[in-house]
Motif scaffolding. Structure first.
Motif, PDB file in Angstrom:
ATOM      1  N   PHE A   1       0.799  -1.144  -0.097  1.00  0.00           N
ATOM      2  CA  PHE A   1      -0.111  -0.038  -0.017  1.00  0.00           C
ATOM      3  C   PHE A   1       0.821   1.395   0.022  1.00  0.00           C
ATOM      4  N   TRP A   2       1.857   1.210   0.820  1.00  0.00           N
ATOM      5  CA  TRP A   2       2.806   2.486   1.132  1.00  0.00           C
ATOM      6  C   TRP A   2       3.407   2.570  -0.233  1.00  0.00           C
TER       7      TRP A   2
ATOM      8  N   PRO B   1       5.834   8.866  -6.832  1.00  0.00           N
ATOM      9  CA  PRO B   1       5.740  10.227  -7.292  1.00  0.00           C
ATOM     10  C   PRO B   1       4.718  10.612  -8.158  1.00  0.00           C
ATOM     11  N   GLY B   2       3.982  12.050  -7.992  1.00  0.00           N
ATOM     12  CA  GLY B   2       3.150  12.299  -8.809  1.00  0.00           C
ATOM     13  C   GLY B   2       1.627  11.882  -8.297  1.00  0.00           C
ATOM     14  N   GLY B   3       1.610  11.027  -7.563  1.00  0.00           N
ATOM     15  CA  GLY B   3       0.192  10.413  -7.481  1.00  0.00           C
ATOM     16  C   GLY B   3      -0.706  11.347  -6.602  1.00  0.00           C
TER      17      GLY B   3
ATOM     18  N   VAL C   1      -2.221  14.972   0.374  1.00  0.00           N
ATOM     19  CA  VAL C   1      -1.716  14.998   1.721  1.00  0.00           C
ATOM     20  C   VAL C   1      -0.669  15.962   2.121  1.00  0.00           C
ATOM     21  N   TYR C   2       0.155  16.324   0.921  1.00  0.00           N
ATOM     22  CA  TYR C   2       1.178  17.285   1.075  1.00  0.00           C
ATOM     23  C   TYR C   2       0.361  18.829   1.035  1.00  0.00           C
ATOM     24  N   LYS C   3      -0.725  18.975   0.642  1.00  0.00           N
ATOM     25  CA  LYS C   3      -1.300  20.148   0.608  1.00  0.00           C
ATOM     26  C   LYS C   3      -1.803  20.348   2.148  1.00  0.00           C
TER      27      LYS C   3
END
Length: 128
Positions: free
Chosen positions: A46-47, A53-55, A61-63
């Motif tokens: 899953f992780w 990258p780019g998902g 999550v980053y936002k």
């Protein structure tokens, strides 16, 4: 006739050739290293997919992380500091904070109920 000098030269020449061959053998080809295929468990799989990258989820999550960090550092902590300073340093009597109850002695009138405090009972078994 061969003497010790020629034998020494031959030995050094053979050692140099062996060292060169050993160094050439240390270089990896394009097919090396050969690693076994990775077997991932369900959580690790899953992780692996989640952190690709780019998902879309990774971006969301980053936002959320950036927004929460901004709110914490720029809004919540300064608001807490201002509230604390105003409440405990600027206000004459802090909002709904009781500093000390007034002393009540026998015979005094209680303001809230209007009762008069009865006198203290004498204890006949005092050991003073």
């Amino acid at each position: 006739m061969s003497g010790p000098a020629e034998d020494e030269k031959l030995r050094l020449q053979q050692l140099r050739a062996l060292r060169r061959r050993w160094l050439r053998d240390q270089e990896l080809s394009e097919r090396e290293p050969v690693l076994p295929p990775r077997k991932l468990g369900p959580v690790a799989a899953f992780w692996e997919r989640f952190l690709r990258p780019g998902g879309l989820w990774r971006q969301q999550v980053y936002k959320a992380y950036q927004t929460s960090g901004f709110l914490l550092v720029r809004v919540l902590i300064p608001a807490w500091i201002v509230t604390y300073y105003v409440k405990y340093h600027l206000m004459k009597s802090p909002n709904r904070v009781v500093m000390a109850n007034p002393r009540i002695f026998p015979g005094d009138r209680i303001l809230e109920t209007g009762e008069i405090m009865p006198p203290l009972k004498e204890d006949p078994h005092e050991h003073h």
